[in-house]
Design a protein around this motif. Sequence first.
Motif, mmCIF file in Angstrom:
data_model
loop_
_atom_site.group_PDB
_atom_site.id
_atom_site.type_symbol
_atom_site.label_atom_id
_atom_site.label_comp_id
_atom_site.label_asym_id
_atom_site.label_seq_id
_atom_site.Cartn_x
_atom_site.Cartn_y
_atom_site.Cartn_z
ATOM 1 N N MET A 83 0.958 -1.191 0.149
ATOM 2 C CA MET A 83 0.111 -0.081 0.009
ATOM 3 C C MET A 83 0.863 1.213 -0.013
ATOM 4 N N VAL A 84 0.659 2.146 -0.761
ATOM 5 C CA VAL A 84 1.365 3.464 -0.838
ATOM 6 C C VAL A 84 0.623 4.871 -0.763
ATOM 7 N N ASP A 85 1.236 5.710 -0.234
ATOM 8 C CA ASP A 85 0.808 6.994 -0.177
ATOM 9 C C ASP A 85 1.067 7.744 -1.372
ATOM 10 N N ALA A 86 0.368 8.158 -2.344
ATOM 11 C CA ALA A 86 0.616 8.624 -3.630
ATOM 12 C C ALA A 86 0.405 10.255 -3.536
ATOM 13 N N ASP A 87 0.363 10.801 -2.367
ATOM 14 C CA ASP A 87 0.165 12.220 -2.096
ATOM 15 C C ASP A 87 -0.814 12.843 -3.041
ATOM 16 N N HIS A 88 -0.695 13.852 -3.608
ATOM 17 C CA HIS A 88 -1.818 14.485 -4.403
ATOM 18 C C HIS A 88 -1.823 14.033 -5.742
ATOM 19 N N GLY A 89 -1.222 13.002 -5.993
ATOM 20 C CA GLY A 89 -1.090 12.683 -7.632
ATOM 21 C C GLY A 89 0.029 13.466 -8.363
ATOM 22 N N GLU A 127 -1.601 23.048 8.922
ATOM 23 C CA GLU A 127 -2.112 21.808 8.135
ATOM 24 C C GLU A 127 -2.255 21.911 6.806
ATOM 25 N N GLY A 128 -1.825 23.182 6.253
ATOM 26 C CA GLY A 128 -2.069 23.592 4.639
ATOM 27 C C GLY A 128 -3.457 23.604 4.418
ATOM 28 N N GLN A 129 -3.861 23.603 3.094
ATOM 29 C CA GLN A 129 -5.258 23.698 2.421
ATOM 30 C C GLN A 129 -5.691 22.656 1.809
ATOM 31 N N LEU A 130 -6.966 22.312 1.810
ATOM 32 C CA LEU A 130 -7.569 21.392 0.987
ATOM 33 C C LEU A 130 -8.132 21.924 -0.404
ATOM 34 N N ILE A 131 -7.800 21.022 -1.436
ATOM 35 C CA ILE A 131 -8.719 21.628 -2.735
ATOM 36 C C ILE A 131 -10.130 21.498 -2.588
ATOM 37 N N SER A 132 -10.855 22.154 -3.410
ATOM 38 C CA SER A 132 -12.193 21.917 -3.331
ATOM 39 C C SER A 132 -12.853 20.569 -3.547
ATOM 40 N N VAL A 133 -13.721 20.168 -2.946
ATOM 41 C CA VAL A 133 -14.421 18.756 -3.061
ATOM 42 C C VAL A 133 -14.697 18.610 -4.505
ATOM 43 N N SER A 145 -9.989 6.402 -13.638
ATOM 44 C CA SER A 145 -9.705 5.932 -15.175
ATOM 45 C C SER A 145 -8.343 5.513 -15.438
ATOM 46 N N GLY A 146 -7.558 5.508 -14.728
ATOM 47 C CA GLY A 146 -6.270 4.939 -14.996
ATOM 48 C C GLY A 146 -5.692 3.687 -14.504
ATOM 49 N N ARG A 147 -6.899 3.152 -13.827
ATOM 50 C CA ARG A 147 -6.560 1.693 -13.431
ATOM 51 C C ARG A 147 -6.763 0.846 -14.570
ATOM 52 N N GLN A 148 -5.914 -0.142 -14.576
ATOM 53 C CA GLN A 148 -5.891 -0.946 -15.572
ATOM 54 C C GLN A 148 -6.381 -2.395 -15.127
ATOM 55 N N ASP A 149 -5.819 -2.850 -13.971
ATOM 56 C CA ASP A 149 -6.120 -3.859 -13.227
ATOM 57 C C ASP A 149 -7.464 -3.720 -12.208
ATOM 58 N N PRO A 150 -8.430 -4.246 -12.494
ATOM 59 C CA PRO A 150 -9.439 -3.871 -11.783
ATOM 60 C C PRO A 150 -9.370 -4.373 -10.309
ATOM 61 N N ALA A 151 -8.349 -5.214 -9.869
ATOM 62 C CA ALA A 151 -8.104 -5.686 -8.517
ATOM 63 C C ALA A 151 -7.383 -4.607 -7.846
ATOM 64 N N LEU A 152 -6.737 -3.801 -8.502
ATOM 65 C CA LEU A 152 -5.894 -2.612 -7.934
ATOM 66 C C LEU A 152 -6.876 -1.826 -6.785
ATOM 67 N N VAL A 153 -6.765 -1.548 -5.769
ATOM 68 C CA VAL A 153 -7.433 -0.880 -4.792
ATOM 69 C C VAL A 153 -6.919 0.848 -4.867
ATOM 70 N N VAL A 154 -7.982 1.503 -5.277
ATOM 71 C CA VAL A 154 -8.052 2.998 -5.356
ATOM 72 C C VAL A 154 -8.632 3.560 -4.042
ATOM 73 N N ALA A 155 -7.818 4.253 -3.306
ATOM 74 C CA ALA A 155 -8.437 5.039 -1.877
ATOM 75 C C ALA A 155 -8.399 6.449 -2.246
ATOM 76 N N GLY A 156 -9.541 7.051 -1.678
ATOM 77 C CA GLY A 156 -9.294 8.253 -1.511
ATOM 78 C C GLY A 156 -8.751 8.753 -0.186
ATOM 79 N N ARG A 157 -8.208 10.089 0.097
ATOM 80 C CA ARG A 157 -7.642 10.420 1.364
ATOM 81 C C ARG A 157 -7.624 11.734 1.586
ATOM 82 N N SER A 158 -7.993 12.073 2.821
ATOM 83 C CA SER A 158 -8.261 13.394 3.109
ATOM 84 C C SER A 158 -7.887 13.969 4.648
ATOM 85 N N SER A 159 -7.205 15.103 4.871
ATOM 86 C CA SER A 159 -7.053 15.555 6.155
ATOM 87 C C SER A 159 -7.899 16.373 6.581
ATOM 88 N N ALA A 160 -8.985 16.352 6.009
ATOM 89 C CA ALA A 160 -10.237 17.269 6.523
ATOM 90 C C ALA A 160 -10.528 17.420 8.036
#
Length: 303
Positions: A83-89, A127-133, A145-160
């Motif tokens: 599992m990795v933290d991909a920051d803001h992409g 803590e910095g700022q968040l982008i808009s929802v 949309s960038g995921r090719q293997d449907p088994a890959l888990v894509v998680a949202g992350r927020s410091s809200a």
Amino acid sequence: MNLTARRERFRAILAGDRCVHPASVFDPMSARAAEDIGFEVGMFAGSIASGTVLGAPDLIVLTLTEFAQQIHRICRAGDISLMVDADHGYGNALNVKRTVEELETAGVSCLTIEDTQLPLGFGAAGEGQLISVEEGIGKMKAALSGRQDPALVVAGRSSALRVTGLEDAIKRAKAYEDAGVDAMFLAGAQTRAEVEAVSAEVNIPLLLGGAGGELADLDFLSGAGVRVALQGHLPFAAAVKAAYDTMKSLRDGVKPADLTDTLASPELMNQLTRRDDYNQWVRTSWGRAPLLSPHQPFKPNAS
């Protein structure tokens, strides 16, 4: 590497009824150690990537290419679900799509994309700022949309929770769930009430960063829909201290032979370098005796 199998094992954890702690890993040897010890999941954080690759603080100076290369080395070395933290992409929504493509190819089982405004803007503090929802939703959709293997888990992350409060954290978690993410990573959660409030509003599993204090109870976390809870990144800090202390001792005149008790044993070094595997490959492919027999263990004092 059977990457789909690793990703399916991670998805099984998300679909299960218990919370697990991942091992914080940073290179092939640490990932193998985690796997041998029995951790189901390895975690490679952006802050640790910045430290291992650049020797720099976590200020978003690491590039996507550098991050992906280290991930590839880790995933190549073993079979743990990473599992990795991909920051803001690494940029806008289009960059997020590219990030997912690169990290999926590198071998990750799960990646998180956060809605923090990164790098920090001029004059930003705390803590910095968040982008808009709305922009956050766009990034989550781009990631999917960038995921090719449907088994890959894509998680949202927020410091809200720490930046804008519980109400906004719930709003963002629900919006990202509606966008299609597989899980939601809550950064900065500190109380049971916060976790329970978010969990009650979403149907996807939760991931927690640095869960301690009243959030250290795995039974509570399991019941609250949390499936992965980080414990910080102590292994990297321990490795840095061990290397520093050893070099300082040598510089101060301590004899190498007097440091033996502080070193990994030859057996452990052979285990984590997969010496037996290499010996077998030498026998079968080169038709010769092993490079290193059991009577010739790893020697830390050798040139």
